[in-house]
Design a protein around this motif. Structure first.
Motif, short mmCIF file in Angstrom:
data_model
loop_
_atom_site.label_atom_id
_atom_site.label_comp_id
_atom_site.label_asym_id
_atom_site.label_seq_id
_atom_site.Cartn_x
_atom_site.Cartn_y
_atom_site.Cartn_z
N PRO A 87 -38.00 38.65 -21.55
CA PRO A 87 -38.81 39.81 -21.15
C PRO A 87 -38.78 40.06 -19.63
O PRO A 87 -38.81 41.22 -19.21
N GLU A 88 -38.66 39.01 -18.86
CA GLU A 88 -38.62 39.18 -17.41
C GLU A 88 -37.30 39.78 -16.91
O GLU A 88 -37.15 40.06 -15.72
N ASP A 89 -36.34 39.97 -17.80
CA ASP A 89 -35.11 40.67 -17.43
C ASP A 89 -35.28 42.19 -17.51
O ASP A 89 -34.37 42.94 -17.13
N THR A 90 -36.41 42.63 -18.01
CA THR A 90 -36.69 44.06 -18.09
C THR A 90 -36.67 44.69 -16.71
O THR A 90 -37.40 44.24 -15.80
N ALA A 91 -35.84 45.71 -16.55
CA ALA A 91 -35.68 46.34 -15.23
C ALA A 91 -34.71 47.51 -15.36
O ALA A 91 -34.03 47.66 -16.39
N VAL A 92 -34.67 48.31 -14.32
CA VAL A 92 -33.58 49.27 -14.17
C VAL A 92 -32.44 48.55 -13.48
O VAL A 92 -32.63 47.95 -12.41
N TYR A 93 -31.27 48.60 -14.07
CA TYR A 93 -30.10 47.92 -13.54
C TYR A 93 -29.19 48.93 -12.85
O TYR A 93 -28.87 49.99 -13.41
N TYR A 94 -28.78 48.59 -11.64
CA TYR A 94 -27.94 49.45 -10.82
C TYR A 94 -26.60 48.78 -10.54
O TYR A 94 -26.57 47.58 -10.21
N CYS A 95 -25.54 49.54 -10.65
CA CYS A 95 -24.27 49.03 -10.13
C CYS A 95 -24.08 49.58 -8.73
O CYS A 95 -24.62 50.64 -8.38
N ALA A 96 -23.34 48.86 -7.94
CA ALA A 96 -23.18 49.23 -6.54
C ALA A 96 -21.82 48.78 -6.02
O ALA A 96 -21.23 47.83 -6.54
N ARG A 97 -21.36 49.47 -5.00
CA ARG A 97 -20.10 49.14 -4.35
C ARG A 97 -20.36 48.73 -2.92
O ARG A 97 -21.13 49.38 -2.20
N ARG A 98 -19.69 47.65 -2.51
CA ARG A 98 -19.85 47.18 -1.14
C ARG A 98 -19.38 48.27 -0.18
O ARG A 98 -18.47 49.05 -0.46
N ARG A 99 -20.02 48.31 1.00
CA ARG A 99 -19.71 49.36 1.98
C ARG A 99 -18.26 49.31 2.42
O ARG A 99 -17.59 50.34 2.56
N ASN A 100 -17.76 48.11 2.68
CA ASN A 100 -16.43 47.95 3.26
C ASN A 100 -15.47 47.32 2.26
O ASN A 100 -15.88 46.56 1.39
N LYS A 101 -14.19 47.63 2.43
CA LYS A 101 -13.17 47.03 1.60
C LYS A 101 -13.04 45.54 1.89
O LYS A 101 -13.39 45.07 2.98
N GLY A 102 -12.52 44.83 0.91
CA GLY A 102 -12.28 43.42 1.10
C GLY A 102 -13.55 42.60 1.05
O GLY A 102 -14.62 43.09 0.65
N VAL A 103 -13.45 41.35 1.47
CA VAL A 103 -14.60 40.46 1.45
C VAL A 103 -14.38 39.37 2.49
O VAL A 103 -13.28 38.84 2.63
N PRO A 104 -15.41 39.04 3.26
CA PRO A 104 -15.27 37.96 4.24
C PRO A 104 -15.01 36.63 3.56
O PRO A 104 -15.38 36.43 2.41
N VAL A 105 -14.42 35.72 4.29
CA VAL A 105 -14.16 34.39 3.75
C VAL A 105 -15.47 33.73 3.33
O VAL A 105 -15.60 33.16 2.25
N ILE A 106 -16.44 33.80 4.23
CA ILE A 106 -17.77 33.29 3.91
C ILE A 106 -18.64 34.50 3.59
O ILE A 106 -18.88 35.36 4.45
N TYR A 107 -19.12 34.58 2.38
CA TYR A 107 -19.80 35.81 1.93
C TYR A 107 -20.90 35.49 0.95
O TYR A 107 -20.73 34.68 0.04
N GLN A 108 -22.04 36.12 1.17
CA GLN A 108 -23.15 36.05 0.23
C GLN A 108 -23.64 37.48 0.01
O GLN A 108 -24.12 38.10 0.95
N PRO A 109 -23.54 38.01 -1.18
CA PRO A 109 -23.93 39.40 -1.43
C PRO A 109 -25.41 39.64 -1.12
O PRO A 109 -26.26 38.85 -1.52
N GLU A 110 -25.66 40.74 -0.42
CA GLU A 110 -27.01 41.17 -0.15
C GLU A 110 -27.07 42.68 -0.36
O GLU A 110 -26.08 43.37 -0.20
N GLU A 111 -28.26 43.16 -0.66
CA GLU A 111 -28.43 44.58 -0.96
C GLU A 111 -27.92 45.46 0.17
O GLU A 111 -27.26 46.48 -0.06
N ALA A 112 -28.19 45.08 1.40
CA ALA A 112 -27.81 45.91 2.55
C ALA A 112 -26.30 46.02 2.70
O ALA A 112 -25.81 46.91 3.40
#
Length: 127
Positions: A87-112
């Protein structure tokens, strides 16, 4: 880019559901894609993310072991398979795309870090 999420609905506790998100454009495989969720009265929460060719995957602590993110770059789609729903999974789910192409070597996804968002799809877990 336009992101179109689908697949939400009503599911019983313990059940499963798969969300899909289709992106427009021709550079889909260059970007980290993610899923976030927002429950009523709560802040938006990171759920999962996957790098461009799927080599690195990240999960939020509350969904680890139950949810699986995947992508099909040929179809410009990212998926979220949700098992053992609570029940605690109840929510509106959003997909999103990272602002910049690629990904840093050290990376932790954040909303911003994500700059393009879909409209959201509602998941309700209830008996």
């Amino acid at each position: 880019v336009q992101l179109q999420a689908s697949g939400g609905g009503l599911v019983q506790p313990g059940g499963s559901l798969t969300l899909s998100c289709e992106a427009s454009g021709r550079t889909f495989s260059s970007y980290v894609m993610g899923w976030f969720r927002q429950a009523p009265g709560k802040e938006r929460e990171f759920v999962a993310a996957i790098t461009g060719i799927g080599g690195r995957i990240y999960y939020g602590d509350r969904v680890k072991g139950r949810f699986t993110i995947s992508r099909d770059n040929a179809l410009n789609k990212v998926y979220l398979l949700m098992n053992s729903l609570k029940p605690e999974d109840t929510a509106v789910y959003y997909c999103a795309r990272r602002r910049n192409k690629g990904v840093p070597v050290i990376y932790q996804p954040e909303e911003a870090d994500f700059g393009s968002w879909g409209q959201g799809t509602l998941v309700t877990v209830s008996s």
